[in-house]
Every structure is written in structure tokens, then in C-alpha cells.
Design a protein around this motif. Structure first.
Motif, short mmCIF file in Angstrom:
data_model
loop_
_atom_site.label_atom_id
_atom_site.label_comp_id
_atom_site.label_asym_id
_atom_site.label_seq_id
_atom_site.Cartn_x
_atom_site.Cartn_y
_atom_site.Cartn_z
N PHE A 1 -3.93 17.78 20.50
CA PHE A 1 -4.79 17.33 19.48
C PHE A 1 -4.25 17.64 17.85
O PHE A 1 -5.07 17.53 17.14
CB PHE A 1 -6.26 17.65 19.61
CG PHE A 1 -6.69 16.98 20.78
CD1 PHE A 1 -7.15 15.67 20.88
CD2 PHE A 1 -6.99 17.70 22.03
CE1 PHE A 1 -7.67 15.20 22.38
CE2 PHE A 1 -7.32 17.36 23.20
CZ PHE A 1 -7.54 15.72 23.26
N GLY A 2 -3.66 18.64 18.08
CA GLY A 2 -3.22 19.39 16.48
C GLY A 2 -2.98 18.49 15.55
O GLY A 2 -2.83 18.76 14.28
N SER A 3 -2.09 17.46 15.77
CA SER A 3 -1.61 16.56 14.54
C SER A 3 -2.71 15.60 14.16
O SER A 3 -2.46 14.71 13.12
CB SER A 3 -0.42 15.70 15.12
OG SER A 3 -0.88 14.96 16.32
N GLY A 4 -3.87 15.56 14.60
CA GLY A 4 -4.85 14.79 14.28
C GLY A 4 -6.06 15.38 13.26
O GLY A 4 -6.21 16.57 13.46
N ALA A 5 -6.82 14.58 12.86
CA ALA A 5 -7.85 15.26 11.81
C ALA A 5 -9.03 15.99 12.74
O ALA A 5 -9.66 16.62 12.16
CB ALA A 5 -8.38 14.13 11.11
N ALA A 6 -9.21 15.57 13.65
CA ALA A 6 -10.22 16.28 14.59
C ALA A 6 -10.03 17.63 15.10
O ALA A 6 -10.91 18.32 15.60
CB ALA A 6 -10.42 15.30 16.01
#
Length: 395
Positions: free
Chosen positions: A304-309
Motif C-alpha cells: 500500500f506504500g505507493s498510495g495515499a492511504a
């Protein structure tokens, strides 16, 4: 017909007003080639009306805690940038529909990320776009000074966008553009360049109150005024335990809330897929809930690290996953939730597991809650477990 005179690369700050008007329109025409969907220009005057609203908002306790604490910095561009003359606002449209979405099934419950967390982190995308815009301007005006910001900057993206004519401020506090609805990311650039301002747009909401009526927690105090402490979008990002009155209303939201945008008539039929890096991965934006409970830091960052969440870390998403499993009453997940209650080192996560187990019910839930009452090291968790246990037994 006389051919338009091109803007000279050596245009200086003392150039005639007509040259600045031509450059402004040249920038506007080049926006799409820079990956920008809409661009507007505003004066860098103080945002005095906004300042009054922010002061009143803080006095009423409606702040979320994520914003810049210094209200003067949020409303006075001259405190951030020496002798500012204009602000350029940009908008980038994002997708709203998930192709082939995976569905929640019994024993395979899924959560949902808000559309603003789909694809590559929008902070990264907009910084790239603003960087391209800076380079474009600097090629034409080498002496230009510019400072860009996205979301985490001191200025209010929405206030700048409204002043620059990007869109009007909806009753749901979103900027609504005529072309893309409210599904746009916003950014801005303060400059020392004397661009003439665009005209703000007229309000387009009229008598419509669908967004206010649809809010699951009645977070809108009145049109255009949001109490962040009641907003599910902010609550999903907080690191604290969710207040009891909102736990059931969280549903399966893992990050953010789109309800007030989904019901907006201005967003009907809107879906923008022309920015490849914003395309969602269905398995990431509608992930299975159970695996989130045991995901490690490294795996979380990789996934998930590349996303805004990911900006708040895994804890809020794990807490929200527990709430989702409880909302679905997913009994298949009960042993894992019981394990979280017994072993997780974070008291607020264990307290959330208590709520989920109460929703699931049954002998296994009773046993897990009883163990927590007797053995949990935290008084808060023991108290919550005892209350849940009593309610289940009375039923």
C-alpha cells in the motif's frame, strides 16, 4: 490575419500587460500537455473571509488536527513567499469507477478505499504536474520565483481553487468543477508573476441538499461547514479508537468516505481514466479484511506504500478492518479477531476487537471476551469486554 506574436523566452517582470495576458493563455493552452486538466489564476491577496471562517471553526472545535495550526500562514501568502503577486491553481481529475470490482462474500469480507486513495498517491502525481508547470514557466521567464504545494502546504487548496475559478465551493465543502465534478485533486503555485486573475464561478448547488442529507454521521453543521470530528473520512485516518456512536456507521470503509460526492448530481456520470498512474488496482482498493489484521510493516509498505492511504501507517486501517468485520458479522473471521484481542499489543486495537466480537456473537465470542475481562492488562479493554459480555449474555 496577423499572426500572434510568440512570448519571448527572455520575458522579464517589467513586460507590458499584454505580454502577461498572452503568456497566461499560453500556459492555459499547454496545461493538458503537462498532465493538468484545469488551470486557473488568482491574486495572492490575503484570504480574509477564509480567515474569519477558520477562526470560528477552531473556536467551535471543528478542526481535524491535520491542517496547518497557524491560521495566519493559511490565509496570508505573503508570510510564505516574499512579495507574491499571483497564485496558479491546478486540478487533475481522477477515476470514480472500479473495473471488475471484487465483491464481498460470506467468509471473504472486503473493505473499500475512497476514490481519492486509488492509484499512485495524488501528492506524488500533483507534485510532478506542478514541477512540469514550473519548468514550462521558467523556460519563458528565467527570473520567475515559484513555490508549489499540495494538500500538506499551508494554504487552503480549496480556497485557492475557488478564487482562481477552478470550481465553486459546494455545500459538502468540495470544489465542484463544471467539467469534472468534484472528482479532482487540487494544487497551487505561488509566484512573483503579475498574472491577471480569473473570475470565480457562481454557486451551482442551488437548493440541493442531497450531500447534507446523505452524510452518515450528520457531520455538516450547515452548508459549507464541516465538523471534522464527526466526518467518517477524517475518522478513518485518525489513530485513536473510534467513538462508539460512529463504529457501526463506519461500515467497511478503510480509508476516506465518498458518500457526499457520490450523491452529488454534479458528479453523475463522471469517471476520468486518462491519467494512467491514477488507475486503481481492484485488489488494493477493495482488499480482503482478514489479511489486514496480521499484515506486517514491510508487507504493508510494499502493498500500500505507493498510495495515499498509507500516510498514517497500518494501524488505522487495521482498526477499520476490525470494524468492517464486525459490521459484516463475519463469523469466519472470529478466531482471528479473538487472537487480536488476546495478543495485539495496542490497547485501542484490542478494544476495537471487543466491539467486533460483540457484533459477531456466539460461544467463541463469549469465551474470548471472558478471557479479556480476566486477563487483559489494560483497564479500558477489561471494561469494554465486560460491558460487551454483559450485553451478549442478556440477549
Amino acid at each position: 490575419m496577423k499572426e500572434a506574436r510568440p512570448i519571448a523566452v527572455t520575458l522579464n517582470l517589467d513586460a507590458p500587460a499584454g505580454d502577461w495576458l498572452r503568456l497566461r493563455e499560453e500556459i492555459r493552452a499547454a496545461a493538458s500537455s503537462l498532465g493538468i486538466d484545469k488551470i486557473g489564476f488568482a491574486l495572492a491577496d490575503p484570504f480574509l473571509t477564509l480567515k474569519d471562517r477558520l477562526i470560528q471553526r477552531r473556536e467551535n472545535g471543528y478542526d481535524c488536527g491535520f491542517e496547518e495550526k497557524d491560521i495566519d500562514k493559511r490565509t496570508h501568502p505573503e508570510l510564505l513567499f516574499d512579495a507574491p503577486l499571483s497564485i496558479i491553481a491546478i486540478a487533475v481529475a481522477y477515476p470514480t469507477r472500479l473495473p471488475d470490482p471484487p465483491r464481498s462474500e460470506p467468509g471473504a469480507s472486503r473493505g473499500i478505499m475512497a476514490r481519492s486513495a486509488w492509484g499512485l498517491d495524488y501528492h506524488t502525481v500533483l507534485r510532478d504536474r506542478l514541477g512540469k508547470l514550473e519548468a514550462y514557466i521558467r523556460e519563458r521567464i528565467p527570473e520567475a520565483r515559484m513555490e508549489s504545494m499540495v494538500d500538506t502546504g499551508a494554504l487552503s487548496d480549496r480556497a485557492v481553487a475557488e478564487r482562481a475559478g477552478i470550481g465553486f465551493a459546494g455545500k459538502n465543502c468540495s470544489i465542484i468543477t463544471p467539467e469534472f465534478g468534484s472528482y479532482v485533486y487540487l494544487g497551487e503555485m505561488i509566484t512573483n508573476l503579475p498574472f491577471a486573475p480569473d473570475e470565480p464561478l457562481e454557486d451551482g448547488c442551488g437548493d440541493c441538499t442531497l450531500c447534507l442529507d446523505a452524510c452518515p454521521t450528520s457531520a455538516f453543521v450547515k452548508p459549507g461547514v464541516l465538523d471534522a470530528n464527526r466526518c467518517l473520512s477524517f475518522l478513518t485516518q485518525s489513530k485513536d479508537e473510534i467513538p462508539d456512536e460512529f463504529k457501526d456507521k463506519m461500515g467497511n470503509r478503510l480509508y476516506g468516505c465518498d458518500t457526499c460526492q457520490i450523491v452529488c448530481p454534479k458528479n453523475k456520470g463522471m469517471n476520468w481514466t486518462h491519467h494512467e498512474e491514477l488507475a486503481p488496482d481492484p485488489e488494493l482498493v477493495k482488499p480482503l479484511l482478514e489479511p489486514l489484521l496480521t499484515i506486517g510493516n514491510r508487507e504493508f509498505k510494499e502493498k500500500f506504500g505507493s498510495g495515499a492511504a498509507a500516510w498514517r501507517g497500518k494501524k488505522p486501517i487495521q482498526r477499520n478492518a476490525l470494524l468492517g468485520l464486525g459490521k459484516f458479522r463475519d463469523r469466519k473471521a472470529l478466531p482471528l479477531v479473538a487472537q487480536v484481542l488476546a495478543e495485539d499489543p495496542r490497547p485501542d486495537i484490542r478494544a476495537t476487537a471487543v466491539w467486533a466480537l460483540e457484533r459477531m456473537g456466539g460461544p467463541e465470542a463469549l469465551e474470548a471476551l471472558d478471557r479479556a475481562v480476566l486477563h487483559d492488562s489494560e483497564e479500558l479493554v477489561r471494561k469494554r469486554a465486560a460491558e460487551s459480555l454483559a450485553r451478549l449474555k442478556s440477549e
